[in-house]
Design a protein around this motif. Structure first.
Motif, PDB file in Angstrom:
ATOM      1  N   GLU A  21      35.936  52.981  20.108  1.00 53.91           N
ATOM      2  CA  GLU A  21      36.745  53.949  20.760  1.00 53.91           C
ATOM      3  C   GLU A  21      36.042  54.988  21.571  1.00 53.91           C
ATOM      4  O   GLU A  21      34.500  55.136  21.060  1.00 53.91           O
ATOM      5  N   SER A  22      36.307  55.179  22.847  1.00 50.48           N
ATOM      6  CA  SER A  22      36.107  56.516  23.698  1.00 50.48           C
ATOM      7  C   SER A  22      35.497  57.368  22.780  1.00 50.48           C
ATOM      8  O   SER A  22      34.680  58.489  24.177  1.00 50.48           O
ATOM      9  N   TYR A  23      36.201  58.268  21.840  1.00 55.75           N
ATOM     10  CA  TYR A  23      36.137  58.962  20.828  1.00 55.75           C
ATOM     11  C   TYR A  23      35.254  59.714  20.364  1.00 55.75           C
ATOM     12  O   TYR A  23      34.882  60.904  20.124  1.00 55.75           O
ATOM     13  N   ASP A  24      34.013  58.047  19.853  1.00 61.15           N
ATOM     14  CA  ASP A  24      33.169  57.472  18.882  1.00 61.15           C
ATOM     15  C   ASP A  24      31.684  58.294  19.937  1.00 61.15           C
ATOM     16  O   ASP A  24      31.692  58.113  20.509  1.00 61.15           O
ATOM     17  N   ASN A  25      30.740  58.238  18.631  1.00 60.09           N
ATOM     18  CA  ASN A  25      29.627  58.648  19.064  1.00 60.09           C
ATOM     19  C   ASN A  25      28.957  57.491  18.603  1.00 60.09           C
ATOM     20  O   ASN A  25      27.422  58.146  17.776  1.00 60.09           O
ATOM     21  N   GLY A  71      31.274  64.430  18.019  1.00 60.27           N
ATOM     22  CA  GLY A  71      31.844  65.476  18.713  1.00 60.27           C
ATOM     23  C   GLY A  71      31.129  66.259  18.991  1.00 60.27           C
ATOM     24  O   GLY A  71      29.337  65.587  19.256  1.00 60.27           O
TER      25      GLY A  71
END
Length: 262
Positions: A21-25, A71
């Motif tokens: 997902e785009s929010y993941d790292n 984040g």
């Protein structure tokens, strides 16, 4: 000897990183790329205990489901796990939502002894959760006992329903937001973790039994699966699930003073 990039590429072949997902790292969070990897620890999360264990055992790499950097980072403390990794020159590699969107829930169904018949929610190559059809009907209490036994939970939260359970939705981790998908697809029960109060209320009103089996217990299956797969493909590397990989939460089951209903 393999390097971190080689192990990254193998994980990419079974749980493609382009599915995250785009929010993941997910991916290489801490990397000392020139080092040969001879020993690697596997855990759900990188805690300071996992880092200390890796250093003590001479591990060059820690592989986790959840990224150690998630984040934006605006400051660091000496007690932070990522600082300790850098101090001890241990690389960190994670496979988070790419693993969730590809194979995590199939493994969870297998762990629960259930066979998927359809995706809970799909978007292209991403499959979030599964729908399973049970071989017989269960009461809510009996079904929760089955889940608890298979996943090793100390505590399970659920809203008891009276109708028999035969069709079950499953989503590992924090999947409360997919409760309505489970309901719309005719599920009698829905297994996930980190369920909010309002989700339980909506499920109660709709007659759906929601089972919060915990984030840790619905995803800790990552560790053994990854150890087995990596060991098969990198014979020169010693892969081990960290002894310090554990649910860091403690649970009190002692009853307290019953307060009057308002």
């Amino acid at each position: 000897m393999p390097k971190v990039k080689d192990i990254y590429n193998f994980i990419d072949s079974i749980a493609p990183y382009n599915l995250q997902e785009s929010y993941d790292n997910s991916g290489m969070n801490v990397m000392f790329g020139d080092k040969d990897i001879t020993k690697a620890l596997i855990a759900l999360d990188i805690t300071t205990e996992v880092v200390e264990e890796a250093a003590k055992k001479g591990a060059d790499l820690i592989i986790t489901h959840h990224p150690v950097i998630f984040g934006s980072v605006t400051s660091l403390r000496g007690t932070d796990a990522v600082v300790k990794l850098c101090q001890k020159q241990i690389s960190a590699l994670s496979a988070h939502t790419n693993f969730d969107n590809s194979i995590m829930n199939d493994i969870l169904c297998e762990e629960l002894g259930m066979t998927p018949i359809a995706p809970l929610c799909s978007d292209g190559d991403k499959n979030t959760g599964n729908i399973c059809w049970l071989d017989r009907e269960y009461s809510a209490a009996d079904f929760v006992e089955l889940v608890q036994e298979n996943l090793g939970n100390t505590v399970i939260r659920y809203n008891r329903t009276n109708k028999p359970i035969r069709t079950v939705g499953i989503c590992s981790g924090s999947g409360g937001s997919f409760m309505k998908e489970a309901l719309s697809k005719g599920c009698d029960a829905y297994i996930t973790g980190d369920v909010k109060h309002d989700v339980f209320i909506d499920a109660h009103n709709a007659g759906l039994c929601v089972i919060d089996a915990g984030h840790f217990h619905t995803e800790n299956i990552f560790c053994t699966y990854m150890k087995d797969k990596l060991s098969e493909n990198f014979a020169d590397v010693a892969f081990e699930v960290a002894d310090s990989n554990c649910d860091i939460l403690s649970y009190s089951t002692k009853g307290g003073k019953k307060r009057p209903q308002v």
